[in-house]
Design an enzyme around this catalytic site. Structure first.
Site, PDB file in Angstrom:
ATOM      1  N   GLY A  31       7.021   5.538  -0.059  1.00  0.00           N
ATOM      2  CA  GLY A  31       8.116   6.105   0.722  1.00  0.00           C
ATOM      3  C   GLY A  31       8.912   5.090   1.522  1.00  0.00           C
ATOM      4  O   GLY A  31       8.794   3.889   1.332  1.00  0.00           O
ATOM      5  N   HIS A  37      13.289   0.711  -4.263  1.00  0.00           N
ATOM      6  CA  HIS A  37      12.721   1.965  -4.776  1.00  0.00           C
ATOM      7  C   HIS A  37      13.752   2.720  -5.620  1.00  0.00           C
ATOM      8  O   HIS A  37      13.424   3.253  -6.678  1.00  0.00           O
ATOM      9  CB  HIS A  37      12.324   2.887  -3.615  1.00  0.00           C
ATOM     10  CG  HIS A  37      11.243   2.355  -2.727  1.00  0.00           C
ATOM     11  ND1 HIS A  37      11.489   1.969  -1.430  1.00  0.00           N
ATOM     12  CD2 HIS A  37       9.919   2.157  -2.934  1.00  0.00           C
ATOM     13  CE1 HIS A  37      10.350   1.567  -0.880  1.00  0.00           C
ATOM     14  NE2 HIS A  37       9.391   1.660  -1.766  1.00  0.00           N
TER      15      HIS A  37
END
Ligand code: AMP
Length: 285
Positions: A31, A37
């Site tokens: 996260g 990401h």
């Protein structure tokens, strides 16, 4: 995009998608999404019919005293960024779903886990391999995406997938960087402004190595020394290691040949940062 909290439900969804002939791509994460990401997610979305991103800050890969409690989290922002990147499912289990009280099994990739980052963080890669093995079973995707930024993790996951016959193809995504070269990392948020500036020394030292290699240098000691010089010019950066090794088996090299990984780790203020570059040496005629 759907948020899934339970492993059994996640697995049913992926099995059904595969039974319908879909290609499923998996992107494991902890996260606090940044462009690194998102690049993994976008690549997966281009190459697969369905993309599953997992978001789990895995406690077993943090040693006591490391930053588990402080690790940055922002679920709402992560949810909307993943959705914009074309993700179909966000699997975000709680710790109890992943590690019920009776949990007793671990996965360890020997050798590769005890060098480089494994020396400073014993047990770290056992935590990583175990959680990724679980994720490969919960999300039985055909393809899984990992960042080149974590080169040792990538080598370990490739070895694990091969050794334990997971039947998942591992694809590496190039390291995404800030404009000044600093590799993007959730942990960059720990850096104070002067530390943030000093942290570019990691990339600058690798760029120096790249320059030497491009001009024909093949002696690892010479390259290591050049990296050390760039880093030691920044008093805020405390070098932990420089590794010049093969990119698959991580074996130390004295002369550069084949596919070479140059990786380093350094402490800058509260942050422990890593970076690397991979070089393909041309075969001598
Ligand atoms: P993390 O959330 O830090 O565990 O990272 C999840 C995935 O994103 C891992 O496969 C990382 O290697 C990858 N990743 C993290 N930072 C970057 C980056 N700057 N560029 C490319 N991939 C990254």
């Amino acid at each position: 995009m759907e948020v899934i909290r339970e492993a059994a439900e996640m697995r049913r969804i992926v099995e059904l998608a595969r039974a319908r002939g879909k290609t499923v791509g998996l992107v494991p994460t902890m996260g606090f999404f940044h462009r690194g990401h998102l690049e993994l997610m976008r690549r997966a979305a281009r190459e697969c019919d369905e993309v599953v991103v997992t978001l789990f800050v895995n406690p077993t890969q943090f040693a006591p005293g490391e930053d588990l409690a402080d690790y940055p989290r922002d679920f709402e922002s992560d949810r909307s960024r993943a959705e914009s990147a074309g993700v179909s499912y966000l699997f975000a289990p709680g710790p109890g779903e992943m590690y019920p009280e009776e949990f007793a099994t671990t996965v360890e990739v020997e050798g590769l886990s005890s060098v480089m980052c494994g020396k400073e963080r014993p047990g770290h890669f056992k935590g990583v391999a175990t959680v990724v093995a679980k994720l490969f079973n919960i999300v039985p995707a055909q393809v899984a995406y990992f960042g080149q930024k974590d080169a040792q993790q990538l080598a370990i996951i490739r070895a694990m997938a091969r050794d334990l016959d997971f039947g998942v193809e591992i694809r590496a995504v190039p390291t995404q960087r800030e404009d000044d070269g600093l590799a993007m990392s959730s942990r960059n948020i720990y850096l104070e402004p002067d530390e943030r500036e000093a942290a570019t020394a990691l990339f600058r030292s690798l760029a120096k190595a790249r320059g030497l290699i491009e001009s024909g240098e093949r002696n690892a000691s010479v390259i290591r020394e050049a990296i050390g010089e760039v880093i030691s010019a920044e008093p805020l950066v405390n070098l932990e290691y420089v590794s010049i090794c093969g990119n698959i088996y991580l074996e130390p090299l004295s002369e550069l040949s084949g596919e070479v990984l140059i990786a380093l780790a350094a402490h800058v203020g509260k942050a422990r940062l890593i970076d690397n570059m991979v070089f393909e040496m041309e075969l001598e005629a």
